[in-house]
Design a protein around this motif. Structure first.
Motif, short mmCIF file in Angstrom:
data_model
loop_
_atom_site.label_atom_id
_atom_site.label_comp_id
_atom_site.label_asym_id
_atom_site.label_seq_id
_atom_site.Cartn_x
_atom_site.Cartn_y
_atom_site.Cartn_z
N LYS A 61 32.84 14.52 65.76
CA LYS A 61 33.32 15.26 66.68
C LYS A 61 33.95 14.16 67.95
N SER A 62 34.79 14.94 68.60
CA SER A 62 35.39 14.21 70.00
C SER A 62 35.71 14.99 70.93
N GLY A 63 35.96 14.49 72.07
CA GLY A 63 36.18 15.37 73.44
C GLY A 63 35.12 16.26 73.84
N GLU A 64 35.58 17.46 74.30
CA GLU A 64 34.67 18.49 74.66
C GLU A 64 33.77 19.06 73.32
N ALA A 65 34.26 18.70 72.11
CA ALA A 65 33.27 19.55 71.15
C ALA A 65 32.09 18.23 70.91
N LEU A 66 32.35 17.01 71.34
CA LEU A 66 31.35 15.92 71.25
C LEU A 66 30.47 16.25 72.32
N LYS A 67 30.90 16.40 73.52
CA LYS A 67 29.92 16.69 74.67
C LYS A 67 29.26 17.80 74.44
N ASP A 68 29.64 18.80 73.80
CA ASP A 68 28.74 20.07 73.69
C ASP A 68 27.62 19.56 72.63
N ALA A 69 28.15 19.06 71.66
CA ALA A 69 27.18 18.73 70.60
C ALA A 69 25.93 17.89 71.16
N MET A 202 23.49 12.08 82.48
CA MET A 202 23.20 13.29 83.14
C MET A 202 24.32 14.36 83.33
N ALA A 203 25.73 13.91 83.18
CA ALA A 203 26.69 14.73 82.98
C ALA A 203 26.76 15.51 81.87
N VAL A 204 26.16 15.01 80.58
CA VAL A 204 26.23 15.74 79.44
C VAL A 204 24.86 16.59 79.22
N ARG A 205 23.83 16.07 79.68
CA ARG A 205 22.56 16.94 79.55
C ARG A 205 22.63 18.12 80.48
N TYR A 206 22.84 18.16 81.60
CA TYR A 206 22.97 19.22 82.54
C TYR A 206 24.02 19.70 82.87
N GLU A 207 24.34 20.97 82.14
CA GLU A 207 25.77 21.49 81.91
C GLU A 207 25.67 23.02 82.47
#
Length: 277
Positions: A61-69, A202-207
């Protein structure tokens, strides 16, 4: 008290990695108050030893899909109380050359573990993602997540305050090379990348889906109480200039193995910063 973890932990390979990193901390060049950057080859070799299955859901994955995963993966964690953070930091940030001390993040000073508190000369619990940026305070959750909580000198913590991160400013007593001005803070060179990777975590963990604000990195300073931290371009540059070292990788392993049982993916996979941002 620690909450009960739901998913079984994958610990075998991580435990081996922790032992390997602990051995590496004794290597020449790593002294109290400093962090020696590793070569890319050394970083890759160490990263390959942890249990890569932890990131199965992010593969390809990459981009937003990676961030979501990654958000889904690292959100599975044990949460600490704010009082439990004291003892956790005495382990995660232990001075590799003196087991009675911790290394203070911004100043690099090695200080006795027993000097934790709120008085001058003590160290306290610094929220690298300033707790006012999203107004989460010290409540269990982002306010107690030790992936971004670090020991700092009480006075230095006050000087940093809730400023965003950027280059420039002036030194101050016990700065260790850190700088500050009216609207930003620049940590010492040896931990610039550490700070950046904590902000990215933190930007990925807390959405925003678990009752807390949606934390995001942006391109400015003076974010105030908004759930943003900057400055993105500077943090990305610091991430590149100061890659993960033995101290930071050991810290990630200890948090996973003994406390929260989740990892900072940007320590394990530095390349994912560019893929997401």
């Amino acid at each position: 008290m620690l909450a009960t973890r739901i998913r079984p932990r994958r610990r075998t390979t991580v435990a081996l990695a922790t032992a390997a990193v602990l051995a590496g901390l004794a290597a020449p060049g790593l002294t109290a108050g400093t962090a020696t950057a590793t070569t890319p080859a050394a970083t890759a070799a160490t990263a390959a030893t942890y249990d890569a299955a932890y990131y199965d859901g992010a593969t390809g994955k990459s981009g937003e899909a990676l961030k979501d995963a990654l958000h889904t993966i690292i959100s599975d964690q044990t949460k600490l109380s704010y009082s439990a953070v004291w003892n956790a930091l005495k382990v995660t940030d232990q001075d590799p050359n003196n087991s009675n001390n911790v290394i203070l993040l911004y100043s690099g000073i090695s200080r006795s573990k027993s000097l934790n508190g709120g008085d001058t000369g003590d160290w306290n619990r610094e929220h690298v993602w300033a707790k006012s940026h999203g107004d989460f305070g010290t409540s269990t959750g982002p306010g107690t997540d030790i992936h971004h909580l670090r020991p700092t000198d009480v006075r230095v913590n006050s000087i940093r305050g809730n400023k965003d991160f950027d280059n420039g400013g002036s030194g101050f007593t016990d700065s260790g090379g850190s700088l500050t001005d009216s609207d930003s803070f620049e940590p010492r060179d040896a931990v610039k990348g550490d700070v950046a990777r904590m902000i990215f975590y933190m930007a990925v963990r807390y959405e925003g889906g678990d009752g807390w604000a949606d934390l995001e990195v942006n391109g400015q300073v003076n974010n105030g109480s908004n759930p943003y931290m900057g400055k993105l371009s500077v943090l990305k540059a610091w991430h590149q200039e100061d890659p993960p070292d033995a101290f930071e990788r050991r810290r990630n392993d200890v948090i996973h193995d003994s406390y929260q049982h989740n990892r900072n993916p940007f320590i394990d996979h530095p390349e994912w910063v560019e893929s997401i941002w």
